[in-house]
Design an enzyme around this catalytic site. Structure first.
Site, mmCIF file in Angstrom:
data_model
loop_
_atom_site.group_PDB
_atom_site.id
_atom_site.type_symbol
_atom_site.label_atom_id
_atom_site.label_comp_id
_atom_site.label_asym_id
_atom_site.label_seq_id
_atom_site.Cartn_x
_atom_site.Cartn_y
_atom_site.Cartn_z
ATOM 1 C CG ASP A 51 -1.673 1.162 1.499
ATOM 2 O OD1 ASP A 51 -2.391 1.546 0.568
ATOM 3 O OD2 ASP A 51 -1.593 1.743 2.597
ATOM 4 C CG ASP A 62 -2.175 7.437 2.906
ATOM 5 O OD1 ASP A 62 -1.339 8.084 3.556
ATOM 6 O OD2 ASP A 62 -3.383 7.430 3.166
ATOM 7 C CG ASN A 103 -3.388 12.308 -6.697
ATOM 8 O OD1 ASN A 103 -3.401 12.950 -7.746
ATOM 9 N ND2 ASN A 103 -4.379 12.369 -5.816
ATOM 10 C CG ASP A 129 -2.098 2.667 6.299
ATOM 11 O OD1 ASP A 129 -2.405 2.260 5.157
ATOM 12 O OD2 ASP A 129 -2.415 3.799 6.708
HETATM 13 P P1 B16 Z 1 -6.632 9.867 -4.135
HETATM 14 P P2 B16 Z 1 -3.633 3.990 -0.145
HETATM 15 C C1 B16 Z 1 -5.537 5.871 -0.308
HETATM 16 O O1 B16 Z 1 -4.209 5.483 -0.505
HETATM 17 C C2 B16 Z 1 -5.657 6.724 0.940
HETATM 18 O O2 B16 Z 1 -5.364 5.966 2.093
HETATM 19 C C3 B16 Z 1 -7.068 7.249 1.058
HETATM 20 O O3 B16 Z 1 -7.187 8.063 2.195
HETATM 21 C C4 B16 Z 1 -7.421 8.034 -0.224
HETATM 22 O O4 B16 Z 1 -8.762 8.498 -0.178
HETATM 23 C C5 B16 Z 1 -7.234 7.108 -1.436
HETATM 24 O O5 B16 Z 1 -5.900 6.638 -1.456
HETATM 25 C C6 B16 Z 1 -7.528 7.812 -2.734
HETATM 26 O O6 B16 Z 1 -6.543 8.790 -2.959
HETATM 27 O O7 B16 Z 1 -7.635 10.890 -3.741
HETATM 28 O O8 B16 Z 1 -5.213 10.409 -4.192
HETATM 29 O O9 B16 Z 1 -7.005 9.130 -5.396
HETATM 30 O O10 B16 Z 1 -3.646 3.921 1.353
HETATM 31 O O11 B16 Z 1 -4.522 2.964 -0.813
HETATM 32 O O12 B16 Z 1 -2.251 4.047 -0.721
HETATM 33 MG MG MG Z 2 -2.857 3.120 3.275
#
Ligand code: B16
Ligand code: MG
Length: 231
Positions: A23, A25, A132, A184
């Site tokens: 993962d 984030d 992103n 996480d």
């Molecule tokens: P975006 P992960 C997730 O990343 C985040 O934990 C979550 O809070 C967020 O809403 C989601 O990505 C979408 O992100 O707005 O940048 O497309 O934990 O899966 O790496």
């Molecule tokens: Mg995450």
């Protein structure tokens, strides 16, 4: 504790038979704080104070689903157009933070652990819900390190659906049973488990209790541990 037999068995495991799915984030980098600040700023426009506890439910969840959750918590309604605009505003605010990022924000133990995986010829993929993800990896200088990148642009069903991890395994050409997920978020751990994979939770045991093991960060895991998990 592993039995003596299992330890012997693990020594015979070829590390090429292990793949790691990360993962982004909360595992590679702490962008959760930026997501939180961006959502908080947006919700304030409707006089709603988003708390850190509520933010826990947004981790690992897609942008659209996150907004739906916040609207429910705030008991607020948006027209279709306003909903789309809110998504766009949130992302613009989030990207302002992302644009300031550099490699100093890589979480503890990550760079060293990825290096060890490379040395042992263990393949690894990113599996992030974020649209992103590539931009963030570029900012922190890790874009070229991953053998595969699966992100929010590549999936239809977000975590806790297993699609993202199934797709990452397929891209690496690895058997599901040989994949170890690093997550996480509760939604991410559930996604990894429903894919039939081993899952290492990064964070607090009382929150991530559905994971096979929980560690604080990647300094607490070794290549030997990975082999034992798969054995
Ligand atoms: P975006 P992960 C997730 O990343 C985040 O934990 C979550 O809070 C967020 O809403 C989601 O990505 C979408 O992100 O707005 O940048 O497309 O934990 O899966 O790496
Ligand atoms: Mg995450």
């Amino acid at each position: 504790m592993l039995s003596k037999n299992k330890i012997l068995l693990s020594k015979g495991i070829n590390t090429k038979m292990v793949a790691c799915l990360f993962d982004l984030d909360g595992v590679i980098v702490d962008t959760a704080k930026y997501h939180f600040l961006a959502w908080k700023r947006l919700a304030k426009e409707w006089n709603f104070e988003l708390t850190e506890e509520q933010n826990e439910h947004l981790k690992g969840v897609s942008r659209t689903e996150s907004l739906e959750i916040i609207l429910k918590l705030a008991n607020h309604h948006l027209s279709k157009e306003a909903f789309e605009k809110a998504l766009q505003d949130k992302n613009e605010c989030f990207l302002e933070f992302v644009n300031q990022m550099n490699e100093s924000e890589i979480l503890e133990g990550v760079a060293d652990f990825l290096q060890q995986l490379k040395q042992h010829h263990i393949t690894f993929s990113l599996a992030s819900s974020s649209k992103n993800a590539r931009n963030i990896l570029q900012k922190i200088g890790l874009l070229e390190k991953f053998d595969a990148i699966i992100d929010g642009n590549d999936i239809i069903n977000g975590k806790p659906h297993p699609e993202i991890f199934e797709k990452a395994a397929k891209t690496l050409n690895m058997n599901i049973k040989n994949c170890i997920v690093f997550e996480d978020a509760v939604a991410g751990i559930q996604a990894g488990k429903s894919a039939g994979m081993k899952v290492i939770g990064i964070g607090e045991k009382h929150i991530l209790h559905e994971a096979d093991i929980v560690i604080k960060n990647l300094t607490e895991i070794s290549i030997e541990d990975l082999k034992k998990m798969i054995a």
